[in-house]
Write an enzyme that holds these catalytic residues in place. Structure first.
Site, mmCIF file in Angstrom:
data_model
loop_
_atom_site.group_PDB
_atom_site.id
_atom_site.type_symbol
_atom_site.label_atom_id
_atom_site.label_comp_id
_atom_site.label_asym_id
_atom_site.label_seq_id
_atom_site.Cartn_x
_atom_site.Cartn_y
_atom_site.Cartn_z
ATOM 1 N N ASN A 1 56.276 47.623 58.191
ATOM 2 C CA ASN A 1 56.950 47.614 59.791
ATOM 3 C C ASN A 1 56.610 47.705 61.394
ATOM 4 O O ASN A 1 55.175 47.314 61.435
ATOM 5 C CB ASN A 1 57.626 49.497 60.506
ATOM 6 C CG ASN A 1 55.564 50.348 60.390
ATOM 7 O OD1 ASN A 1 55.670 50.445 61.418
ATOM 8 N ND2 ASN A 1 55.157 50.471 59.208
ATOM 9 N N GLU B 1 56.625 48.679 64.183
ATOM 10 C CA GLU B 1 56.139 49.857 64.974
ATOM 11 C C GLU B 1 54.379 49.503 65.127
ATOM 12 O O GLU B 1 53.486 49.460 65.343
ATOM 13 C CB GLU B 1 56.293 51.014 64.600
ATOM 14 C CG GLU B 1 55.583 51.876 65.212
ATOM 15 C CD GLU B 1 56.556 53.238 65.587
ATOM 16 O OE1 GLU B 1 57.029 53.614 64.848
ATOM 17 O OE2 GLU B 1 55.975 53.994 66.445
ATOM 18 N N CYS C 1 54.534 38.260 71.016
ATOM 19 C CA CYS C 1 55.036 37.609 72.259
ATOM 20 C C CYS C 1 56.631 37.148 71.305
ATOM 21 O O CYS C 1 56.920 36.329 72.994
ATOM 22 C CB CYS C 1 54.313 36.038 71.434
ATOM 23 S SG CYS C 1 52.895 36.246 72.890
ATOM 24 N N CYS D 1 85.723 49.595 66.672
ATOM 25 C CA CYS D 1 87.302 48.737 66.018
ATOM 26 C C CYS D 1 87.679 47.515 64.625
ATOM 27 O O CYS D 1 87.473 47.967 64.043
ATOM 28 C CB CYS D 1 88.490 47.892 66.875
ATOM 29 S SG CYS D 1 87.960 45.975 67.527
HETATM 30 N N1 ATP Z 1 51.492 53.509 60.102
HETATM 31 C C1 ATP Z 1 50.739 53.314 59.056
HETATM 32 N N2 ATP Z 1 49.712 53.805 58.745
HETATM 33 C C2 ATP Z 1 49.542 53.568 57.147
HETATM 34 N N3 ATP Z 1 49.873 52.808 56.117
HETATM 35 C C3 ATP Z 1 51.030 52.407 56.546
HETATM 36 C C4 ATP Z 1 50.836 52.416 58.007
HETATM 37 N N4 ATP Z 1 52.930 52.441 57.915
HETATM 38 C C5 ATP Z 1 53.187 51.555 56.385
HETATM 39 N N5 ATP Z 1 51.753 51.847 56.022
HETATM 40 C C6 ATP Z 1 51.888 51.184 54.911
HETATM 41 O O1 ATP Z 1 52.502 50.201 53.997
HETATM 42 C C7 ATP Z 1 52.632 49.632 52.937
HETATM 43 C C8 ATP Z 1 53.693 48.353 53.113
HETATM 44 O O2 ATP Z 1 54.159 48.334 51.918
HETATM 45 P P1 ATP Z 1 55.353 47.046 51.205
HETATM 46 O O3 ATP Z 1 56.147 46.879 52.502
HETATM 47 O O4 ATP Z 1 55.341 47.186 49.861
HETATM 48 O O5 ATP Z 1 56.361 48.871 50.971
HETATM 49 P P2 ATP Z 1 56.763 50.231 49.943
HETATM 50 O O6 ATP Z 1 56.607 51.383 50.985
HETATM 51 O O7 ATP Z 1 55.190 49.867 49.256
HETATM 52 O O8 ATP Z 1 58.124 49.399 49.448
HETATM 53 P P3 ATP Z 1 58.903 49.914 49.743
HETATM 54 O O9 ATP Z 1 59.096 49.654 51.652
HETATM 55 O O10 ATP Z 1 59.769 48.189 49.148
HETATM 56 O O11 ATP Z 1 59.199 51.466 48.517
HETATM 57 C C9 ATP Z 1 52.916 50.852 52.783
HETATM 58 O O12 ATP Z 1 52.583 50.798 51.236
HETATM 59 C C10 ATP Z 1 53.748 51.484 53.456
HETATM 60 O O13 ATP Z 1 52.528 53.322 53.265
HETATM 61 ZN ZN ZN Z 2 52.078 38.279 73.271
#
Ligand code: ATP
Ligand code: ZN
Length: 598
Positions: free
Chosen positions: A124, A126, A167, A179
């Protein structure tokens, strides 16, 4: 011959030792993270700390290869570490944490500072932005990765030298004008959106559901996509009738009432608005008679086949009727039903109503499998993409260690579905001067939180030569500016400022550039500010669009050709942007969050 010996031959004694004596952080032990942990252990990194807040789900097992069925519900970080211990040939020290990376009491700035390199394997934006800022505060390099299906990237962010994660501009999820969804759909996705967010929520969601599409109030013509009063009246009437219809949810005739209203009467009403159909193909309401229904009810489950099959209109109607019956049985006013792609009744309702609407509007029908992906915003993760993206991340790290020329020597890696080349690389970008993250001067302040904002302002004025015209904010909250001086006599604690917050200082006289301070805390009654060289705020320049810039607006972005590798990379912006790959730089400032006064 030992495994260490083999690795020394491959890496060379010096690099082997550097890696063996280093301490790295891996954030995320999911799809990319599992692969990366395996690579880092096999490369013999001295100490590897693994952070993941989550536990293992059944759906992770197809690609997160360190996990087995017996591990479901176990923490990802500890389980991944247990799994790689079986091939920890170089005796790496492995440390797991089952916490969110934002937890400043577990992960203070000094903890981040103890690592030589940070590997991001997150899912993600964030969390990626958070680590990006930590890297900027500490001047630490981050190897950032992401994949979406068969697309992916590895990008090193070297503070002060290369572009940072923020960036570049990231697109927000696509929304459609009301619509388009409600009266003039032209693509399957419009019908899925309508079935899930409008029809399903109106019938089975909470009574006062503030479903975005249910209400036309407060939306301007651009969100509505129309200012045709006749159309807006019709949409309003349609919604009110739906609320009325919901009252008969317990009646046996509910299924017929829904079908007759939604797929017959509402369409007939739309057809009356002639202006809508001057340039478009007219929709055709279905012909729903008792005889037709009797035929539909004869369709068996076996005839529907698997979720991959395209159902006929009649098959969709039969699925709709049975899903309505099941949902009716489950519904009560106190326990509304939420759409969930893994809840068969809700999914069947959405699939069938999507397809019936598509049929009416001459849009191609889709299989249950396809509609599930669209409705659940699912792009299947591909284990192979995760594996080679993680592989590149670990290989790039070898060239970054102890290398003052890392910026020049490191490539960004992209995987895309461009016709001529699946994998490609490019030079690292320079920082974007408009970037809201790395164009800011950063430092660490040490503050006794019992002191007041007045004392902070005095300290800032004295240390950096501001006059008092500054604005102070934490995240989206403005805590002080010239029009908001109520807070000056309050303490940091009263203002809920705490360890790990990022305090932004904006010079309202527009002379100095913006500063962001990471707040560390003490109880010594002092505010200790870092030594900073604050550059002047860049003067706004009138931007004149050159012909070249205009070319940039095309859907295809052409990356620089590199003599050495003869790489020509052509990528669709929308595709890479969704995983955070190479994106347009100019719009980075649009990512800046809005601030509110408190
Ligand atoms: N803020 C955070 N702190 C620690 N770990 C995080 C944080 N945000 C996301 N993660 C971890 O990053 C990993 C990303 O792995 P991945 O993209 O394979 O997602 P997933 O949740 O295992 O799979 P899916 O979303 O497809 O079910 C996940 O295991 C998730 O728990
Ligand atoms: Zn930057």
């Amino acid at each position: 011959m030992t495994k260490d010996h083999n690795l020394k031959v491959i890496l060379g004694e010096e690099k082997y030792n550097q890696i063996h004596n280093s301490k790295v952080l891996l954030v995320g032990a999911g799809g990319i993270g599992c692969e990366l942990l395996k690579d880092l252990v096999l490369l013999g990194f001295g100490e590897i700390h693994v952070v993941d807040l989550d536990t293992i789900d059944l759906s992770n097992l197809n690609r997160q290869f360190l996990f087995r069925h017996k591990d479901i519900k176990q923490p990802k970080s500890t389980t991944a570490i247990k799994a790689v211990s079986g091939f920890n040939f170089h005796n790496s020290k492995l440390v797991p944490y089952q916490n969110s990376i934002y937890e400043t009491d577990v992960f203070p700035l000094t903890w981040f500072d103890s690592f030589d390199l940070i590997f991001n394997a997150l899912d993600n934006a964030e969390a990626r932005s958070y680590i990006n800022k930590i890297g900027l505060f500490l001047n630490k390099t981050i190897l950032e990765t992401g994949t979406t299906g068969t697309k992916g990237y590895v990008q090193a962010t070297i503070p002060g030298q290369s572009a940072c994660y923020d960036c570049t501009f990231r697109e927000t999820p696509k929304t459609f004008p009301v619509c388009t969804i409600r009266s003039t759909p032209s693509q399957p996705v419009h019908c899925v959106h309508w079935a899930k967010n409008f029809l399903f929520s109106s019938l089975f969601g909470e009574d006062d559901d503030s479903v975005e599409d249910n209400s036309l109030e407060g939306k301007d013509a651009s969100e509505l996509g129309t200012d045709n009063q006749e159309e807006l009246q019709a949409l309003m009437k349609e919604s009110n009738e739906l609320i009325e219809l919901k009252r008969s949810i317990v009646d046996e005739s509910f299924e017929d009432k829904v079908i007759e209203k939604i797929f017959v009467k509402d369409i007939e009403n739309l057809l009356k608005i002639e202006e809508l159909w001057q340039q478009r193909t007219k929709p055709t309401p279905i012909n729903y008679t008792p005889e037709y229904k009797a035929e539909i009810l004869k369709i068996t489950k076996e005839q529907l086949g698997t979720g991959q099959k395209l159902w006929t209109l009649e098959q969709n109607l039969s699925v709709l009727i049975s899903s309505i019956r099941n949902l009716q049985a489950r519904y009560s006013a106190t326990t509304p039903i939420e759409f969930d792609k893994d809840d068969e009744d809700t999914l069947d309702f959405v699939v069938a109503s999507t397809n019936i609407r598509s049929h009416i509007f001459n849009i191609p029908l889709k299989s249950k499998f396809d509609i599930k992906s669209i409705a659940g915003n699912i792009i299947p993760a591909v284990a192979t993409t995760n594996a080679f993206i993680a592989g590149f991340s670990s290989l790039l790290s070898l060239g970054i260690f102890n290398n003052p020329d890392a910026f020049k020597d490191t490539r960004a890696i992209f995987a895309s579905e461009a016709k001529d080349r699946f994998l490609s690389s490019g030079e690292l970008d320079h920082p974007n001067p408009k970037c809201s993250a790395c164009s800011v001067t950063r430092g660490v302040a040490n503050i006794d939180l019992s002191l007041t904002f007045r004392q902070l302002i005095d300290a800032l004025v004295e240390k950096y030569g501001y006059d008092e015209e500054i604005a102070l904010s934490v995240g989206s909250k403005i805590l002080y500016d010239l029009d908001l001086d109520d807070n000056v006599e309050k303490s940091f604690t009263e203002l809920k400022v705490k360890y790990g917050d990022h305090l932004e200082i904006l010079d309202e006289t527009d002379v100095k550039g913006t500063v962001e301070l990471y707040i560390e805390t003490n109880t010594d009654g002092k505010i200790t500010l870092p030594e900073l060289v604050i550059p002047d705020k860049p003067k706004p320049v009138e931007e004149k669009k050159s012909e070249e810039d205009e070319d940039d607006d095309d859907d295809l972005e052409v990356f620089e050709e590199n003599d050495e590798d003869e790489l020509l990379i052509v990528e669709e912006k929308s595709i890479v942007s969704s995983v955070g790959g190479k994106r347009k730089l100019e719009d980075a400032e649009d990512n800046e969050p809005k601030k509110v006064k408190v």
